[in-house]
Design an enzyme around this catalytic site. Structure first.
Site, PDB file in Angstrom:
ATOM      1  N   HIS A   1     -81.880  10.812  18.164  1.00  7.36           N
ATOM      2  CA  HIS A   1     -80.800  11.040  17.169  1.00  7.36           C
ATOM      3  C   HIS A   1     -81.369  11.437  15.858  1.00  7.36           C
ATOM      4  CE1 HIS A   1     -78.533   8.589  20.062  1.00  7.36           C
ATOM      5  NE2 HIS A   1     -77.513   9.566  19.828  1.00  7.36           N
TER       6      HIS A   1
ATOM      7  N   ASP B   1     -78.165  17.260  26.209  1.00 13.24           N
ATOM      8  CA  ASP B   1     -76.875  17.379  26.980  1.00 13.24           C
ATOM      9  C   ASP B   1     -76.418  18.829  26.979  1.00 13.24           C
ATOM     10  OD1 ASP B   1     -76.050  14.295  27.239  1.00 13.24           O
ATOM     11  OD2 ASP B   1     -76.359  14.548  25.187  1.00 13.24           O
TER      12      ASP B   1
ATOM     13  N   SER C   1     -82.778   8.799  25.656  1.00 13.61           N
ATOM     14  CA  SER C   1     -81.452   8.580  25.732  1.00 13.61           C
ATOM     15  C   SER C   1     -81.251   7.091  25.477  1.00 13.61           C
ATOM     16  CB  SER C   1     -81.084   9.127  27.220  1.00 13.61           C
ATOM     17  OG  SER C   1     -79.802   8.436  27.576  1.00 13.61           O
TER      18      SER C   1
HETATM   19  O1  PAF Z   1     -73.165  13.421  22.854  1.00 14.88           O
HETATM   20  C1  PAF Z   1     -72.331  12.357  22.236  1.00 14.88           C
HETATM   21  O2  PAF Z   1     -73.006  11.404  21.937  1.00 14.88           O
HETATM   22  C2  PAF Z   1     -70.853  12.510  22.400  1.00 14.88           C
HETATM   23  O3  PAF Z   1     -70.496  13.315  23.539  1.00 14.88           O
HETATM   24  C3  PAF Z   1     -70.317  13.186  21.371  1.00 14.88           C
HETATM   25  C4  PAF Z   1     -70.768  14.679  21.213  1.00 14.88           C
HETATM   26  C5  PAF Z   1     -70.499  12.487  20.022  1.00 14.88           C
HETATM   27  C6  PAF Z   1     -68.725  13.278  21.364  1.00 14.88           C
HETATM   28  O4  PAF Z   1     -68.182  12.006  21.416  1.00 14.88           O
END
Ligand code: PAF
Length: 290
Positions: free
Chosen positions: A37, A152, A187
């Site tokens: 992230h 994803d 992840s």
């Molecule tokens: O990938 C994620 O963490 C979620 O699917 C998202 C894009 C924040 C939507 O809730």
């Protein structure tokens, strides 16, 4: 970094920032942040002036057998990480702020076709929940740019299509998948693997690489490649939901004329469901999507 829990105050702040000419970037997350992230945040920061991270564990994307209530909520650690990484603002609403009439009595956004295959076939309703919450976030934040991880891949394809179909004036950036040294894609789910599962987990990416190499070496019987790769995973203790070679754009099974391929896999190790993907181009011009 200020944290906003309500939509109205966040909107007021963003309106002021927009009026002063700042370009706003959005990183939607469900929290429980990790290095993947933070790498997305850094990619986003390079493409805008003010970064907004959202943390919202979205109930509408969890299926009946998926435990929404047990999803890790780690807001204060997440805040510390975001602050240290230089995030400008955090939006962390609760469920009643996002779905005041209840999450089941809500307008929904569907992306037919893309939402029903692969993970969508195994998690009915999941991508409709994702598309719905992301379209709400786009309306609330009105970002110039938003980033989603390539890990994803199907989610990215669904959200690009949604954004295009609904004319959202937002540029969507794909953030490269970050991996541990042994190849395992970062992840939030990796924390649920026990030591022995963690050792086996990199086999997922290794298998995708082997399939890619076979295709690059000229093999074109994609259905046979899929089934032998599944066999390899099964032998290594995975329970494979799918391992598919698809057209990178449509996510439909690839045939021999397809120039831009994506290999996607979803498999369970114990109680943990892992996904990964790898794209390759057989043409001179690289694929542009997602
Ligand atoms: O990938 C994620 O963490 C979620 O699917 C998202 C894009 C924040 C939507 O809730």
């Amino acid at each position: 970094m200020h944290t906003y829990h309500d939509i109205a105050s966040l909107r007021r702040r963003l309106q002021a920032e927009r009026q002063s000419g700042l370009r706003i970037g959005l990183l939607p997350t469900m929290g429980n942040l990790h290095a993947g992230h933070l790498a997305l945040l850094s990619d986003l920061a390079a493409a805008c002036d003010l970064t907004v991270c959202s943390i919202f564990v979205n109930p509408t994307q969890f299926g009946v057998n998926e435990d929404f209530s047990r999803y890790p909520r780690t807001l204060s650690q997440d805040q510390e990480q975001l602050q240290a990484a230089g995030c400008s603002l955090l939006f962390a609403p609760d469920v009643s702020e996002m779905y005041p009439k209840g999450s089941e009595h809500n307008t929904v956004v569907s992306v037919p076709g893309l939402q029903d295959v692969l993970c969508g076939a195994h998690r009915p309703g999941h991508f409709q929940g994702v598309a719905t919450v992301v379209s709400k976030l786009f309306h609330i934040v009105q970002p110039d740019v938003a980033i989603f991880g390539e890990k994803d891949y199907q989610q990215l394809a669904v959200l690009r299509r949604m954004s295009e179909d609904l004319n959202f004036p937002v540029r969507i950036i794909a953030g490269a998948t970050r991996r541990d040294d042994d190849g395992l894609a970062l992840s939030s789910r990796n924390q649920f693997l026990d030591a022995e599962e963690r050792q086996r987990a990199p086999m997922l990416y290794k298998t995708l690489c082997q399939v890619r190499d076979a295709i690059q070496n000229g093999l074109r019987d994609y259905r046979m490649l899929e089934s032998s790769a599944r066999g390899l995973l099964d032998k290594s203790g995975f329970i494979t939901d799918y391992l598919s070679i698809v057209d990178a754009r449509t996510l439909q099974p690839a045939d021999v004329n397809c120039q831009h391929l994506t290999l996607l896999v979803a498999a369970r190790l114990g109680h943990t469901r892992l996904i990964d993907n790898l794209s390759l181009s057989l043409a001179e011009t690289p694929a542009s999507l997602p």
